[in-house]
Design an enzyme around this catalytic site. Structure first.
Site, mmCIF file in Angstrom:
data_model
loop_
_atom_site.group_PDB
_atom_site.id
_atom_site.type_symbol
_atom_site.label_atom_id
_atom_site.label_comp_id
_atom_site.label_asym_id
_atom_site.label_seq_id
_atom_site.Cartn_x
_atom_site.Cartn_y
_atom_site.Cartn_z
ATOM 1 N N ASP A 2 1.017 5.113 -0.245
ATOM 2 C CA ASP A 2 0.321 6.396 -0.189
ATOM 3 C C ASP A 2 0.937 7.395 -1.152
ATOM 4 O OD1 ASP A 2 -1.694 6.072 1.933
ATOM 5 O OD2 ASP A 2 0.044 5.731 3.225
ATOM 6 N N HIS A 4 0.856 -1.179 0.000
ATOM 7 C CA HIS A 4 0.000 0.000 0.000
ATOM 8 C C HIS A 4 0.890 1.226 0.000
ATOM 9 C CE1 HIS A 4 -3.164 2.820 0.682
ATOM 10 N NE2 HIS A 4 -2.664 3.196 1.853
ATOM 11 N N ASP A 28 -7.622 1.621 2.418
ATOM 12 C CA ASP A 28 -7.219 2.575 3.445
ATOM 13 C C ASP A 28 -8.123 3.788 3.613
ATOM 14 O OD1 ASP A 28 -5.554 3.329 5.541
ATOM 15 O OD2 ASP A 28 -4.203 4.463 4.261
ATOM 16 N N HIS A 68 -6.391 9.687 -0.609
ATOM 17 C CA HIS A 68 -7.087 9.695 0.671
ATOM 18 C C HIS A 68 -6.291 10.332 1.809
ATOM 19 C CE1 HIS A 68 -5.004 5.731 0.538
ATOM 20 N NE2 HIS A 68 -4.754 5.995 1.811
#
Length: 1005
Positions: free
Chosen positions: A49, A47, A171, A417
């Site tokens: 970001d 994951h 997430d 996000h």
């Protein structure tokens, strides 16, 4: 063909063999599934970001290690050879903002190797957007754009094998129903997320309802928007004790029996126990493990080496079958379970999200209000830029010149996000804003060139356009410093805009305004307020604002010529300027007003209380509806975690007030300091404190009131964190219900202290009732509806009958301990706390009349006209002789219910078009038909070239085959709703349907 045979042929006669593709669901047929056992799909993933604690660049390169050891380029560098080393291994990748950057740095050999892995289904792209976007603070237009950017890159680079089959939002902090609907329309077969309210999750585990068919548009699109959805069991990390990377604490598989630390039996037992524990909560004998987490696989060999061993030794038993897999293969095997009927009763969303009793993630609905407003403003201008690239043609933008691409990518990154959500570190927020600004500046060149090309009549070039980014605080050098200037207003809507008001900062006493037809335009002069002068500081010096209405044709522009008037002779020549009357000048401590104050136009009357100066009554003068309503500002004291219930603090993510009733923000006596009347606009100026002010306006001809609020710097000397709200308290009986939009599209009903699919034990009566408001919130009774539209995403609620509130700003002094590591304590331009300025738009109508009105107004606000300026050295006659002063790119307007959602260049002579039915059936929306023949002025749609695509513009609509699912109400999934009729060259739209088309354009010049 066997690989060894292929190699011999290559060596002998030079034949190059292409490995047969086994992508899509074909790759799932060869997985070593064992019926009768628990089949555990191991999904290696990372994951990444797109900015959070570090900037996008820092995350990619692995810089700034004092904050976090995370380098995306090393993940991709390491995973590829590990996949090549063992054909059983699999890996998924999600964020195209990172992958494309890495891809562009690779040589042809690496390109070939990666394509081979993709074609064989061993490297799979999941989700596939530019980022993993937020679902609360994002508008559907921006979501579609960022997804399209990533999906088209994958389609162009890898073809069908690059197409993601499953959406993956592991997430984001809560999940919207509209997001599910959009994913379904993009052709996804599954959607997985990790963050689910702790009470909801406990209930679903108990009922074996962790996976279901989510109904994304039950009343409009129906089965088209149904989507298989699953909540991940162990958040988005591996099962406890089975994490193997350098960022993990789990024990490796030590399989040499000669060594003292041999632990194969323990590792196998752990795997079996975790498998059986999870399986009892799921239907079918297939479960999924997410083997990875944030920025994992920077040393990919550690992960894969230990997973190889875990699979080998666990599968030697007869209880559990571990296998490398992907989310799409997991969905495929779930779909093959013919004896399961999936629940499809969920028509709700998953807001607000709480991970424990006093931790409701509803603060980020408002966090960083300035960047939320800037993202909305930038998306507006991006649509203008993309439209004009198509309208004016690509000639000025070839050979590496300015284009919309930089802005597209910056806007896509901003949907992440931890971007528009406001949950990033301050230096990362600054980086997001810098990227948006750079993209906007490049698009200003695009817009300037495009407008000039359509203005030009002969050999004389129009002056270059100039742009003013701070009109909201009365800053514009062009209008302040020039006695003569032009204003060109571009309308991105497919309908004419009338009665749109411009407010331009100027330094003269009187001005004349000439419309495109040469006729004078009525104007009004107002003094720049003290609050505006304070906010802008030394960046501008305008003393007044020139106000006048403009009319702009559909998808076109109008140019207005402005001249400073000198002397009474010129004023008498152009009679339209009206006088502004200052009715009262009062300071907050002044004596009470003798009578109530009223301002009104032909649609609304607003009455303000004589004692408090607060709004008291709204009357719709056309329908005779009257609403007693008081509007004021209040603040919640942010929890510092020092009470008996919990140590949870308010922060960037969490909203947790110390009390259920907010404190008022007001001075003694009346809050009204000035009342301004005039024929174009009437205003009431209110001062609630030295850091909260508001101007309430009624413009002539408009059916809504404009409330411009200015909040900040939020004081901090008392050491109290503050969360600022505006609240409307009315005499409505609303049965504890209110309504909010979902990402700017469909409306959802909310009920106080209630969840639609599970019984709520409310532990935070304020924060637990806050919901994201992207464009509008309203309350209603049988005869009246009070609607508030917003200019950015905010949190909102109705905490008692007849009440409605929106949070506009927040400032805290403690971190809420969810990773960001900073208090949400933003500084302003001059080093003090952040000052935020925004607008609310207030409407009072009957419920029957409200729906279409607030949708149309929401469209106008989101796609507001773009304004540019030029110093004018031409006379009015010379300007008219040399330049077109009005233009429309449409030969006919679209129906009121049809919105031109997208018009952008796909390639040099190819355009991407999206038409959207923006009404719901409940709004009175009926099917609409639009012909593309002769629709556009600058080009003809080559109808023989029209391709209908799915919403993400990466799949031909007629080729889409979604999986069908057995539910309690029949089958769902593979339902077509095609909109393009080639025989008649028309688009047919049902309520809420979006039609995506790609076609060649034939220029008329």
């Amino acid at each position: 063909m066997d690989r060894s045979v292929c190699l011999l042929l290559f060596l002998a006669i030079g034949i190059t063999c292409v490995t047969a593709q086994s992508c899509g669901y074909q790759k799932c047929h060869s997985l070593p599934i064992k019926p009768g056992m628990i089949n555990v799909h191991l999904v290696p993933h990372t994951h990444d970001d797109v900015g959070w604690l570090k900037t996008v660049d820092q995350y990619y390169y692995g810089a700034n290690t004092t904050i976090q050891r995370a380098g995306v380029q090393y993940i991709l560098d390491g995973v590829i050879p590990q996949l090549e080393a063992n054909p059983k291994r699999r890996f998924i990748y999600v964020e195209m903002a990172f992958f494309k950057r890495w891809w562009d740095e690779q040589d042809e050999d690496m390109h070939s190797r990666v394509k081979k892995l993709v074609n064989e289904g061993r490297l799979e792209f999941i989700n596939g957007g530019w980022c993993m976007n937020d679902e609360a603070s994002t508008h559907y237009n921006a979501i579609i754009d960022q997804m399209t950017l990533g999906l088209q890159f994958l389609n162009t680079t890898f073809g069908d094998c690059g197409r993601p089959l499953v959406a993956w939002h592991i997430d984001p902090f809560g999940h919207s129903r509209e997001q599910a609907s959009l994913f379904a329309q993009m052709g996804y077969d599954g959607f997985f997320f990790a963050r689910l309210d702790y009470q909801d999750k406990a209930n679903r585990l108990k009922l074996q309802n962790m996976e279901e068919i989510w109904r994304g548009s039950p009343n409009d699109l129906g089965k088209v928007a149904d989507l298989f959805t699953g909540d991940l069991f162990a958040h988005y990390g591996p099962p406890e004790g089975l994490c193997f990377g350098i960022l993990c604490n789990g024990q490796p598989v030590q399989d040499d029996p000669k060594l003292h630390d041999y632990n194969v039996d323990e590792r196998v037992k752990t795997a079996e126990n975790r498998s059986m524990e999870q399986a009892k909560h799921y239907h079918t004998d297939h479960i999924m493990w997410t083997m990875g987490s944030d920025f994992h696989y920077q040393a990919a060999n550690i992960w894969f080496k230990n997973m190889d061993k875990l699979i080998k030794y666990t599968n030697a038993g007869n209880k559990v079958n571990l296998l490398y897999s992907t989310p799409s293969c997991y969905v495929y095997h779930k779909n093959q379970a013919a004896d399961v009927k999936w629940n499809n009763n969920n028509t709700d969303d998953f807001f607000p999200y709480a991970d424990k009793a006093h931790s409701f993630w509803s603060g980020y609905f408002t966090s960083r209000p300035a960047i939320k407003g800037y993202v909305r403003e930038c998306n507006n201008f991006l649509q203008v830029c993309k439209q004009l690239e198509v309208i004016a043609g690509p000639m000025p933008f070839t050979n590496g010149g300015p284009s919309s691409q930089t802005f597209r990518e910056a806007m896509a990154v901003a949907q992440h996000h931890d971007a528009v959500s406001g949950t990033e570190k301050q230096h990362v927020a600054n980086d997001y804003a810098m990227r948006l600004h750079a993209g906007a500046v490049e698009c200003q060149e695009v817009v300037s060139h495009a407008l000039a090309s359509k203005m030009k009549k002969g050999s004389v070039d129009p002056p270059a356009a100039q742009f003013c980014s701070y009109l909201n605080i009365s800053i514009c050098a062009t209008t302040e410093e020039n006695d003569r200037f032009s204003v060109t207003v571009y309308n991105p809507l497919a309908r004419q805009v009338t009665g749109h008001y411009l407010r331009l900062p100027v330094n003269g006493q009187s001005y004349t305004v000439s419309a495109p037809n040469g006729k004078p335009v009525q104007t009004q002069m107002l003094k720049v307020t003290a609050q505006t002068a304070k906010v802008r500081g030394p960046r501008g010096n305008a003393t007044s604002e020139l106000v006048f209405p403009v009319t702009v044709e559909a998808l076109g522009f109008s140019t207005y010529l402005i001249t400073k008037a000198t002397g009474r002779a010129s004023r008498s020549l152009f009679m339209p300027q009206v006088e502004t009357n200052v009715v009262s000048m009062m300071i907050p401590q002044s004596p009470m007003m003798r009578e109530d104050t009223e301002i009104h136009n032909e649609h609304l009357s607003l009455i303000f209380d004589s004692t408090t100066g607060l709004l008291k009554t709204i009357t719709n003068l056309k329908t005779k509806l009257i609403l007693n309503v008081q509007q004021a500002f209040h603040w919640y004291n942010s929890s510092t975690g020092n009470n008996d219930d919990s140590t949870q603090k308010s922060g960037a993510y969490i909203f947790r007030p110390n009390d259920t009733e907010p404190l008022p923000i007001t001075t003694k006596g009346s809050v009204i300091t000035k009342v301004v009347t005039g024929e174009l606009v009437q205003e009431v100026h209110q001062v609630f404190s030295d850091w909260v002010t508001q101007v309430i306006r009624l413009y002539a001809g408009q059916r809504y009131a404009e409330l411009e609020w200015t909040v900040g710097p939020i004081p901090f000397k008392d050491g109290l964190g503050k969360e600022i709200i505006t609240r409307f308290d009315s005499d409505m009986q609303t049965d504890n219900k209110f309504y909010t939009d979902s990402n700017g599209r469909e409306i959802l009903e909310r009920q106080l202290n209630h969840r639609l699919t599970w019984k709520l034990n409310q532990t935070e009566p304020v924060a637990g009732n806050y919901y994201p408001v992207n464009s509008r919130i309203f309350i209603k009774d049988k005869s009246r509806q009070l609607t508030v539209l917003t200019d950015r995403s905010q949190g909102g609620s109705s905490l008692k009958n007849g009440s409605l509130e929106l949070m506009v700003h927040r400032r805290m002094f403690y971190d809420d301990n969810f990773g960001v590591g900073e208090a949400l304590n933003e500084s302003g331009v001059f080093g003090d706390g952040l000052v935020a300025r925004g607008k609310h738009y207030l409407m009072l109508e009957s419920p029957a009349d409200s729906s279409q009105l607030h949708r149309n107004l929401g469209e106008q606000l989101y796609m507001a006209p773009a304004v540019s300026f030029t110093p004018n050295t031409f006379s009015t006659q010379d300007w008219s002789n040399n330049f077109n002063m009005a233009y429309s790119a449409l030969k006919r307007e679209l129906p009121a219910s049809v919105h031109l959602l997208t018009l952008e260049l796909s390639e040099e002579d190819t355009a991407l078009l999206r038409l959207e039915h923006q009404y719901q059936a409940a709004d009175g929306g009926t099917p609409q038909t639009v012909s593309l023949q002769g629709l556009f002025e600058p080009f003809e749609v080559v109808t023989s070239s029209v391709e209908e695509l799915t919403l993400g513009a990466n799949i031909h609509a007629e080729k889409l085959e979604r999986l069908s699912w057995n539910t309690n109400e029949g089958t769902t999934g593979n339902v077509s709703q095609q909109c393009w009729d080639p025989s008649s060259a028309t688009v047919s739209l049902k309520p809420m349907q979006i039609c995506t088309l790609r076609f060649h354009v034939k220029r008329r010049w």
